[in-house]
Design a protein around this motif. Structure first.
Motif: not given
Length: 284
Positions: A63-64, A202, A206, A233
């Protein structure tokens, strides 16, 4: 070129939080080419840097990018670097947005290529570098300080471009003063804008990552995810960073209207046939 009497896309009045966010998006739409182009270059450079740092720290969640662990804190300097680069990019874009915000408020026409000169790039880069260093140090010290650095001093490059301050230090001091007026209203609105765009980032970032992950699970192309994550991103941040830079510029003008009577000064200049752009300059 100046066109007296034109109505700008930024309202010449005090605004609610929602109206400030809307006006920031309107400014971004009007100056999409220079703002998004610069934001894309900066966001791409950021992802190249952070990707190398994540690889070195062996951080690769889907995810991040970081794994929260009390036993291993290799993610801390990576996240601190990410926050510092964010602060730098938003500050740079805030200067460009500040250069565009004055004409947008007054209804003046200004060519995109003239924005970069009005943004005062050298002192803006100095402020951006200082904010980046402060953010990095605050993040390493426990992350709480990042909120204060961002909320208090983040409008400094917009102040530099709009107020035409004598030096970067005056711009930083004036940004802190404006952000704390009215019970820290400017601080809270900056943080609100950041949280709003964080949710959007997000969702955008995502979403692309989950789609790429499903694709790789079907086709077996694991290499694609390694490219999809930074690209996702980068695209999400490109829009968000530019919007946050515009938010700083619009918020600055709104604070000046609410607390300094900028709207009165502009209307007086119009009624006397004077150059309304002079009302934006703070000479003290």
């Amino acid at each position: 070129m100046r066109v007296d009497g034109d109505t700008g896309i930024i309202p010449l009045r005090a605004m609610t939080a929602g109206e400030i966010l809307d006006a920031a998006v309107a400014l971004l739409r009007e100056r999409a080419l220079p703002l998004l182009s610069l934001s894309l270059v900066l966001a791409t450079s950021e992802q190249i840097l952070l990707s190398r740092l994540r690889e070195g720290a062996e951080l690769a969640p889907p995810l991040y990018y970081w794994q929260l662990s009390t036993a291993k804190l290799d993610w801390v300097p990576v996240v601190a670097t990410g926050l510092a680069t964010e602060a730098f990019i938003i500050a740079v874009l805030g200067a460009l947005a500040g250069a565009a915000a004055g004409p947008a408020l007054l209804g003046h026409r200004l060519r995109n290529r003239d924005l970069f000169k009005r943004a005062r790039p050298l002192p803006a880069l100095m402020i951006a570098a200082l904010l980046s260093a402060l953010t990095f140090g605050a993040a390493l010290a426990g992350f709480i300080g990042v909120i204060f650095v961002y909320g208090l001093a983040g409008m400094a490059t917009a102040v530099l471009a709009v107020d035409r301050t004598a030096n970067p230090f005056t711009a930083i001091g004036r940004a802190v003063g404006r952000a704390t007026r009215g019970g820290m209203r400017g601080v809270f609105l900056r943080l609100l804008g950041y949280l709003v765009w964080l949710v959007i980032r997000l969702a955008l970032g995502s979403g692309w990552i989950f789609a790429a992950d499903m694709f790789t699970s079907v086709a077996g192309w694991d290499w694609w995810l390694a490219w999809a994550v930074p690209i996702a991103w980068t695209l999400a941040n490109t829009v968000a960073y530019a919007a946050l830079g515009c938010l700083d510029a619009v918020l600055l003008l709104e604070i000046r209207i609410r607390t300094e009577g900028l709207d009165i000064s502009v209307n007086r200049a119009r009624s006397l046939g004077r150059d309304t752009a002079a009302a934006l300059v703070v000479r003290r």
